[in-house]
Design a protein around this motif. Structure first.
Motif, mmCIF file in Angstrom:
data_model
loop_
_atom_site.group_PDB
_atom_site.id
_atom_site.type_symbol
_atom_site.label_atom_id
_atom_site.label_comp_id
_atom_site.label_asym_id
_atom_site.label_seq_id
_atom_site.Cartn_x
_atom_site.Cartn_y
_atom_site.Cartn_z
ATOM 1 N N LEU A 246 0.826 -1.207 0.000
ATOM 2 C CA LEU A 246 0.000 0.000 0.000
ATOM 3 C C LEU A 246 0.863 1.260 0.000
ATOM 4 O O LEU A 246 0.549 2.237 -0.691
ATOM 5 C CB LEU A 246 -0.915 -0.003 1.228
ATOM 6 C CG LEU A 246 -2.060 -1.024 1.207
ATOM 7 C CD1 LEU A 246 -2.804 -1.011 2.542
ATOM 8 C CD2 LEU A 246 -3.022 -0.728 0.068
ATOM 9 N N ALA A 247 1.954 1.243 0.768
ATOM 10 C CA ALA A 247 2.829 2.417 0.834
ATOM 11 C C ALA A 247 3.445 2.715 -0.523
ATOM 12 O O ALA A 247 3.607 3.879 -0.908
ATOM 13 C CB ALA A 247 3.923 2.197 1.879
ATOM 14 N N TYR A 248 3.793 1.658 -1.257
ATOM 15 C CA TYR A 248 4.407 1.850 -2.567
ATOM 16 C C TYR A 248 3.376 2.217 -3.633
ATOM 17 O O TYR A 248 3.661 3.011 -4.529
ATOM 18 C CB TYR A 248 5.146 0.573 -2.978
ATOM 19 C CG TYR A 248 5.777 0.651 -4.341
ATOM 20 C CD1 TYR A 248 6.943 1.370 -4.535
ATOM 21 C CD2 TYR A 248 5.203 0.004 -5.436
ATOM 22 C CE1 TYR A 248 7.525 1.452 -5.789
ATOM 23 C CE2 TYR A 248 5.775 0.078 -6.681
ATOM 24 C CZ TYR A 248 6.937 0.801 -6.864
ATOM 25 O OH TYR A 248 7.521 0.890 -8.104
ATOM 26 N N ALA A 249 2.181 1.637 -3.525
ATOM 27 C CA ALA A 249 1.184 1.802 -4.585
ATOM 28 C C ALA A 249 0.330 3.056 -4.429
ATOM 29 O O ALA A 249 -0.191 3.579 -5.420
ATOM 30 C CB ALA A 249 0.273 0.573 -4.638
ATOM 31 N N ALA A 250 0.145 3.537 -3.207
ATOM 32 C CA ALA A 250 -0.733 4.690 -2.984
ATOM 33 C C ALA A 250 -0.142 5.942 -3.617
ATOM 34 O O ALA A 250 1.049 6.215 -3.460
ATOM 35 C CB ALA A 250 -0.938 4.905 -1.481
ATOM 36 N N PRO A 251 -0.917 6.726 -4.343
ATOM 37 C CA PRO A 251 -0.412 7.969 -4.932
ATOM 38 C C PRO A 251 0.081 8.928 -3.849
ATOM 39 O O PRO A 251 -0.534 9.058 -2.786
ATOM 40 C CB PRO A 251 -1.640 8.540 -5.656
ATOM 41 C CG PRO A 251 -2.548 7.369 -5.865
ATOM 42 C CD PRO A 251 -2.330 6.467 -4.698
ATOM 43 N N LEU B 232 7.138 7.387 2.699
ATOM 44 C CA LEU B 232 6.443 6.105 2.725
ATOM 45 C C LEU B 232 6.545 5.389 1.382
ATOM 46 O O LEU B 232 6.551 4.155 1.324
ATOM 47 C CB LEU B 232 4.970 6.299 3.099
ATOM 48 C CG LEU B 232 4.680 6.600 4.569
ATOM 49 C CD1 LEU B 232 3.186 6.832 4.770
ATOM 50 C CD2 LEU B 232 5.159 5.461 5.466
ATOM 51 N N LEU B 233 6.612 6.148 0.299
ATOM 52 C CA LEU B 233 6.738 5.562 -1.034
ATOM 53 C C LEU B 233 7.982 4.681 -1.115
ATOM 54 O O LEU B 233 7.921 3.526 -1.565
ATOM 55 C CB LEU B 233 6.801 6.676 -2.081
ATOM 56 C CG LEU B 233 7.034 6.268 -3.528
ATOM 57 C CD1 LEU B 233 5.809 5.566 -4.072
ATOM 58 C CD2 LEU B 233 7.369 7.489 -4.374
ATOM 59 N N THR B 234 9.117 5.219 -0.662
ATOM 60 C CA THR B 234 10.364 4.460 -0.691
ATOM 61 C C THR B 234 10.462 3.515 0.496
ATOM 62 O O THR B 234 11.088 2.452 0.393
ATOM 63 C CB THR B 234 11.558 5.423 -0.704
ATOM 64 O OG1 THR B 234 11.454 6.270 -1.851
ATOM 65 C CG2 THR B 234 12.875 4.688 -0.755
ATOM 66 N N GLY B 235 9.839 3.872 1.610
ATOM 67 C CA GLY B 235 9.857 2.993 2.775
ATOM 68 C C GLY B 235 9.251 1.636 2.475
ATOM 69 O O GLY B 235 9.737 0.602 2.968
ATOM 70 N N GLY B 236 8.185 1.609 1.674
ATOM 71 C CA GLY B 236 7.582 0.337 1.292
ATOM 72 C C GLY B 236 8.534 -0.525 0.477
ATOM 73 O O GLY B 236 8.588 -1.749 0.650
ATOM 74 N N VAL B 237 9.314 0.115 -0.400
ATOM 75 C CA VAL B 237 10.304 -0.624 -1.201
ATOM 76 C C VAL B 237 11.388 -1.187 -0.296
ATOM 77 O O VAL B 237 11.782 -2.359 -0.414
ATOM 78 C CB VAL B 237 10.916 0.294 -2.273
ATOM 79 C CG1 VAL B 237 11.995 -0.450 -3.058
ATOM 80 C CG2 VAL B 237 9.838 0.796 -3.217
ATOM 81 N N PHE B 238 11.906 -0.365 0.620
ATOM 82 C CA PHE B 238 12.960 -0.815 1.524
ATOM 83 C C PHE B 238 12.478 -1.960 2.407
ATOM 84 O O PHE B 238 13.220 -2.910 2.676
ATOM 85 C CB PHE B 238 13.429 0.343 2.395
ATOM 86 C CG PHE B 238 14.279 1.346 1.669
ATOM 87 C CD1 PHE B 238 14.703 1.114 0.373
ATOM 88 C CD2 PHE B 238 14.665 2.529 2.277
ATOM 89 C CE1 PHE B 238 15.487 2.036 -0.308
ATOM 90 C CE2 PHE B 238 15.454 3.450 1.614
ATOM 91 C CZ PHE B 238 15.869 3.199 0.318
#
Length: 335
Positions: free
Chosen positions: A135-140, A212-218
């Motif tokens: 969700l963190a990566y996919a959410a706009p 959060l966008l990058t946090g989901g990837v990490f």
């Protein structure tokens, strides 16, 4: 040295391809002078500006002049005759500051949660954390930013929802000497704890929304690589020597699992720079992304072309820096 030399040489073709694609895409969508000023100036004045800007010459001649200007450090001029380098120097610091805070949030969220998910594989908490990462990566970014503003700024009133600092704080920090334009440093130099807290409070929501966008990837990277590392032979040998699970994970497996995180950091920085456009617009953060969106709205494609070319060069250089760090951390990448 051979490895780093090859990576350094790759900066040139990478940057050249990026700026070339940007140049021709800007020409495909139409004449930038007409797009920016059409309907606001008479046709003869628009034609005169096109002639002055060299837009009536053959496209390859324009391309050569553009590349030659880049080699001299000239990224072009905006529709109001302002140098793109001046725009970048004025607004770029704010964007880099936002990206820095977002990276901190990404590491705080992604690394420890990824480690916890790996050491509790297939548990309920692991499933929840994997869903959170997706969700963190996919959410706009703009949607996350609006939700954060609605909750923490509008309803709870805990944090400010726009700007880099309060109006009075920004006025006070303008008189700091030497002025860095990095508000956290300027606030420290000013010597007022209240100003420092104000700057930090303004940075929280945009940093979280973008981080959060990058946090989901990490989170997913750390989890996957730590699970794979825990299956390695040297980890089994460490367990056989009677070391505790915490020691095996922390001293032997976890540090190696972080190497892929460093490897992809260059791509994530590019993602953060692109996400900064929407984040800065959402939080009215006066950075390069916000200014980029303004140029897009006004159809100032020459300014857009110059800013994108600068960001492309920045990403290429950052990729080389990441390659250098990875080579220092993991000697295996050189072979």
């Amino acid at each position: 040295m051979r490895y780093l030399g090859v990576r350094a040489l790759l900066i040139v073709p990478t940057a050249w391809i990026l700026v070339t694609v940007v140049f021709f895409l800007m020409r495909v969508i139409g004449d930038p002078i007409t797009a920016a000023l059409g309907g606001r100036l008479p046709a003869d004045q628009i034609e005169a500006r096109k002639e002055a800007a060299g837009l009536n010459r053959p496209i390859l001649e324009q391309y050569w002049e553009y590349i030659s200007g880049l080699l001299r450090g000239d990224f072009g001029r905006t529709a109001d005759n302002r140098a793109v380098t001046e725009v970048v120097s004025t607004y770029g610091v704010a964007t880099l500051e936002l990206v820095f805070w977002a990276l901190i949030v990404a590491f705080i969220v992604g690394v420890p949660l990824g480690r916890y998910a790996a050491t509790h594989r297939d548990s309920g908490s692991d499933v929840v954390l994997r869903l959170f990462a997706i969700l963190a990566y996919a959410a706009p970014v703009f949607f996350v930013g609006l939700v954060l503003k609605l909750i923490f700024s509008v309803q709870l009133g805990w944090l400010p929802g726009s700007g880099r600092a309060s109006a009075q704080v920004e006025l006070d920090l303008m008189h700091v000497s030497p002025k860095t334009n990095i508000l956290i440093i300027d606030a420290i130099l000013y010597g007022d704890m209240g100003h420092l807290i104000d700057v930090l409070k303004h940075a929280v929501l945009p940093a979280v929304a973008l981080g959060l966008l990058t946090g989901g990837v990490f989170l997913r990277l750390v989890r996957i690589n730590l699970i794979q590392t825990l299956r390695a032979d040297y980890v089994d040998a460490a367990r056989a020597r009677g070391l505790s699970a915490r020691t095996v994970t922390g001293r032997h497996a976890f540090r190696n699992a972080l190497i892929p995180v460093v490897t992809v950091m260059g791509m994530q920085i590019a993602m953060l720079l692109s996400g900064a456009v929407l984040t800065e617009k959402t939080f009215n953060w006066p950075g390069l992304g916000h200014q980029f969106a303004e140029y897009l709205s006004s159809r100032d494609f020459m300014a857009v072309q110059g800013i994108v070319a600068f960001i492309a060069l920045l990403v290429a250089v950052m990729s080389f820096v990441i390659d250098f760090i990875v080579a220092m951390v993991d000697p295996r990448v050189r072979f």
